[in-house]
Design a protein around this motif. Structure first.
Motif, PDB file in Angstrom:
ATOM      1  N   GLU A  16     -20.091   0.821  -5.519  1.00  0.00           N
ATOM      2  CA  GLU A  16     -19.566  -0.183  -6.403  1.00  0.00           C
ATOM      3  C   GLU A  16     -18.250   0.031  -6.803  1.00  0.00           C
ATOM      4  OE1 GLU A  16     -20.905  -2.745 -10.261  1.00  0.00           O
ATOM      5  OE2 GLU A  16     -22.146  -1.112  -9.695  1.00  0.00           O
ATOM      6  N   GLU A  17     -17.889   1.249  -7.188  1.00  0.00           N
ATOM      7  CA  GLU A  17     -16.405   1.593  -7.523  1.00  0.00           C
ATOM      8  C   GLU A  17     -15.512   1.346  -6.600  1.00  0.00           C
ATOM      9  OE1 GLU A  17     -13.906   5.248  -8.931  1.00  0.00           O
ATOM     10  OE2 GLU A  17     -16.079   5.277  -9.356  1.00  0.00           O
ATOM     11  N   ILE A  18     -15.718   1.527  -5.398  1.00  0.00           N
ATOM     12  CA  ILE A  18     -14.806   1.308  -4.100  1.00  0.00           C
ATOM     13  C   ILE A  18     -14.776  -0.363  -3.991  1.00  0.00           C
ATOM     14  CG2 ILE A  18     -14.270   1.206  -1.643  1.00  0.00           C
ATOM     15  CD1 ILE A  18     -14.000   4.066  -3.155  1.00  0.00           C
ATOM     16  N   ARG A  19     -16.023  -1.147  -3.921  1.00  0.00           N
ATOM     17  CA  ARG A  19     -15.794  -2.458  -3.830  1.00  0.00           C
ATOM     18  C   ARG A  19     -15.016  -3.011  -4.690  1.00  0.00           C
ATOM     19  NH1 ARG A  19     -21.353  -1.660  -3.246  1.00  0.00           N
ATOM     20  NH2 ARG A  19     -21.877  -2.792  -5.109  1.00  0.00           N
ATOM     21  N   GLN A  20     -15.234  -2.540  -6.004  1.00  0.00           N
ATOM     22  CA  GLN A  20     -14.570  -3.330  -7.111  1.00  0.00           C
ATOM     23  C   GLN A  20     -13.052  -3.127  -7.314  1.00  0.00           C
ATOM     24  OE1 GLN A  20     -16.233  -1.723 -10.904  1.00  0.00           O
ATOM     25  NE2 GLN A  20     -17.799  -3.081 -10.871  1.00  0.00           N
ATOM     26  N   HIS A  21     -12.664  -1.802  -6.638  1.00  0.00           N
ATOM     27  CA  HIS A  21     -11.043  -1.282  -6.589  1.00  0.00           C
ATOM     28  C   HIS A  21     -10.559  -2.231  -5.496  1.00  0.00           C
ATOM     29  CE1 HIS A  21      -7.712   1.005  -6.445  1.00  0.00           C
ATOM     30  NE2 HIS A  21      -7.540   1.298  -5.131  1.00  0.00           N
ATOM     31  N   LEU A  22     -11.208  -2.705  -4.251  1.00  0.00           N
ATOM     32  CA  LEU A  22     -10.986  -3.307  -3.254  1.00  0.00           C
ATOM     33  C   LEU A  22     -11.240  -4.818  -3.558  1.00  0.00           C
ATOM     34  CD1 LEU A  22     -11.734  -1.178  -0.028  1.00  0.00           C
ATOM     35  CD2 LEU A  22      -9.446  -1.312  -1.368  1.00  0.00           C
ATOM     36  N   LYS A  23     -11.661  -5.327  -4.598  1.00  0.00           N
ATOM     37  CA  LYS A  23     -12.031  -6.528  -4.920  1.00  0.00           C
ATOM     38  C   LYS A  23     -12.712  -7.168  -3.618  1.00  0.00           C
ATOM     39  CE  LYS A  23      -7.969  -7.479  -7.712  1.00  0.00           C
ATOM     40  NZ  LYS A  23      -7.236  -6.093  -7.723  1.00  0.00           N
ATOM     41  N   VAL A  25     -16.265  -8.608  -2.342  1.00  0.00           N
ATOM     42  CA  VAL A  25     -17.460  -9.358  -2.600  1.00  0.00           C
ATOM     43  C   VAL A  25     -18.250  -9.666  -1.197  1.00  0.00           C
ATOM     44  CG1 VAL A  25     -16.114 -10.496  -4.640  1.00  0.00           C
ATOM     45  CG2 VAL A  25     -16.218 -11.533  -2.330  1.00  0.00           C
ATOM     46  N   SER A  26     -19.226 -10.455  -1.369  1.00  0.00           N
ATOM     47  CA  SER A  26     -20.252 -10.422  -0.474  1.00  0.00           C
ATOM     48  C   SER A  26     -19.481 -11.232   0.869  1.00  0.00           C
ATOM     49  CB  SER A  26     -21.531 -11.229  -0.659  1.00  0.00           C
ATOM     50  OG  SER A  26     -22.251 -11.435   0.605  1.00  0.00           O
ATOM     51  N   GLY A  27     -19.616 -10.956   2.085  1.00  0.00           N
ATOM     52  CA  GLY A  27     -18.526 -11.794   3.125  1.00  0.00           C
ATOM     53  C   GLY A  27     -17.463 -11.228   3.343  1.00  0.00           C
ATOM     54  N   SER A  28     -16.814 -10.193   2.423  1.00  0.00           N
ATOM     55  CA  SER A  28     -15.491  -9.838   2.547  1.00  0.00           C
ATOM     56  C   SER A  28     -15.278  -8.947   3.724  1.00  0.00           C
ATOM     57  CB  SER A  28     -15.008  -8.842   1.385  1.00  0.00           C
ATOM     58  OG  SER A  28     -15.115  -9.546   0.126  1.00  0.00           O
ATOM     59  N   ARG A  29     -14.158  -9.196   4.257  1.00  0.00           N
ATOM     60  CA  ARG A  29     -13.833  -8.311   5.718  1.00  0.00           C
ATOM     61  C   ARG A  29     -12.997  -7.332   5.339  1.00  0.00           C
ATOM     62  NH1 ARG A  29     -14.900 -10.259  10.499  1.00  0.00           N
ATOM     63  NH2 ARG A  29     -13.170  -9.457  11.546  1.00  0.00           N
ATOM     64  N   VAL A  30     -13.153  -6.150   6.037  1.00  0.00           N
ATOM     65  CA  VAL A  30     -12.140  -4.833   5.971  1.00  0.00           C
ATOM     66  C   VAL A  30     -11.895  -4.534   7.301  1.00  0.00           C
ATOM     67  CG1 VAL A  30     -13.237  -4.100   3.665  1.00  0.00           C
ATOM     68  CG2 VAL A  30     -14.134  -3.284   6.038  1.00  0.00           C
ATOM     69  N   GLU A  31     -10.499  -3.755   7.099  1.00  0.00           N
ATOM     70  CA  GLU A  31     -10.079  -3.312   8.575  1.00  0.00           C
ATOM     71  C   GLU A  31     -10.162  -1.437   8.376  1.00  0.00           C
ATOM     72  OE1 GLU A  31      -6.374  -3.787  11.180  1.00  0.00           O
ATOM     73  OE2 GLU A  31      -6.280  -4.118   9.244  1.00  0.00           O
ATOM     74  N   PHE A  32     -10.532  -1.100   9.208  1.00  0.00           N
ATOM     75  CA  PHE A  32     -10.472   0.664   9.371  1.00  0.00           C
ATOM     76  C   PHE A  32      -9.329   0.989  10.479  1.00  0.00           C
ATOM     77  CE2 PHE A  32     -14.801  -0.282   8.447  1.00  0.00           C
ATOM     78  CZ  PHE A  32     -15.105   0.059   7.212  1.00  0.00           C
ATOM     79  N   ALA A  48      -5.518 -12.976  -1.150  1.00  0.00           N
ATOM     80  CA  ALA A  48      -5.035 -14.328  -1.056  1.00  0.00           C
ATOM     81  C   ALA A  48      -3.500 -14.252  -0.818  1.00  0.00           C
ATOM     82  CB  ALA A  48      -5.367 -14.921  -2.556  1.00  0.00           C
ATOM     83  N   ILE A  49      -3.053 -15.264  -0.336  1.00  0.00           N
ATOM     84  CA  ILE A  49      -1.468 -15.286   0.049  1.00  0.00           C
ATOM     85  C   ILE A  49      -0.591 -15.289  -1.249  1.00  0.00           C
ATOM     86  CG2 ILE A  49      -1.297 -17.833   0.056  1.00  0.00           C
ATOM     87  CD1 ILE A  49       0.272 -15.469   2.434  1.00  0.00           C
ATOM     88  N   GLU A  50      -1.260 -15.778  -2.353  1.00  0.00           N
ATOM     89  CA  GLU A  50      -0.730 -15.758  -3.616  1.00  0.00           C
ATOM     90  C   GLU A  50      -0.411 -14.432  -4.171  1.00  0.00           C
ATOM     91  OE1 GLU A  50      -3.482 -17.552  -3.290  1.00  0.00           O
ATOM     92  OE2 GLU A  50      -2.612 -19.527  -2.966  1.00  0.00           O
ATOM     93  N   ASP A  51      -1.335 -13.474  -3.855  1.00  0.00           N
ATOM     94  CA  ASP A  51      -1.388 -12.318  -4.113  1.00  0.00           C
ATOM     95  C   ASP A  51      -0.119 -11.037  -3.621  1.00  0.00           C
ATOM     96  OD1 ASP A  51      -3.460 -12.636  -5.863  1.00  0.00           O
ATOM     97  OD2 ASP A  51      -4.786 -11.793  -4.753  1.00  0.00           O
ATOM     98  N   LEU A  52       0.299 -11.886  -2.220  1.00  0.00           N
ATOM     99  CA  LEU A  52       1.158 -11.193  -1.643  1.00  0.00           C
ATOM    100  C   LEU A  52       2.853 -11.739  -1.899  1.00  0.00           C
ATOM    101  CD1 LEU A  52      -0.213 -11.570   1.888  1.00  0.00           C
ATOM    102  CD2 LEU A  52      -0.498  -9.700   0.514  1.00  0.00           C
ATOM    103  N   SER A  53       2.857 -12.605  -2.857  1.00  0.00           N
ATOM    104  CA  SER A  53       4.342 -13.140  -3.137  1.00  0.00           C
ATOM    105  C   SER A  53       5.016 -11.963  -3.859  1.00  0.00           C
ATOM    106  CB  SER A  53       4.014 -14.339  -4.239  1.00  0.00           C
ATOM    107  OG  SER A  53       5.218 -14.749  -4.861  1.00  0.00           O
TER     108      SER A  53
END
Length: 81
Positions: A16-23, A25-32, A48-53
Motif C-alpha cells: 500500500e505504501e508504494i501504491r500511495q507514493h506512486l498514486k 489506483v485500480s487499473g493504473s499502468r506502470v512501466e518497469f 496527468a498532463i497537468e502534473d507535468l507542467s
C-alpha cells in the motif's frame, strides 16, 4: 524495506505504501525499466498532463532557437560517424 511475494503466475501485490507514493489506483499502468546497474525501477504511467507542467523549466537555462537545436542535432549526429 517493503517486501512482497511472487505468485505461481508471476504476479505481485504492491504494498500500500508504494501504491500511495506512486498514486496508483485500480487499473493504473506502470512501466518497469532495468537500468545500467541492473536495478529494476518502476514508473507510474498515469501521470496527468497537468502534473507535468513546468517539470523541465530551469530558470538558468536560456531558450534555444530552432537554428541552435538544428546545429546541436547535426553535431550530435556527426559524433556517430
Amino acid at each position: 524495506m517493503l517486501c512482497t511475494t511472487v505468485t505461481d503466475t508471476g504476479q505481485i501485490t504492491l504494498p500500500e505504501e508504494i501504491r500511495q507514493h506512486l498514486k496508483l489506483v485500480s487499473g493504473s499502468r506502470v512501466e518497469f525499466v532495468i537500468d545500467e546497474d541492473g536495478q529494476v525501477k518502476i514508473f507510474p504511467l498515469n501521470v496527468a498532463i497537468e502534473d507535468l507542467s513546468g517539470v523541465l523549466y530551469r530558470p538558468s537555462i536560456q531558450a534555444a532557437s530552432l537554428e541552435d537545436m538544428e546545429a546541436a542535432i547535426f553535431e550530435g549526429a556527426n559524433d556517430w560517424a
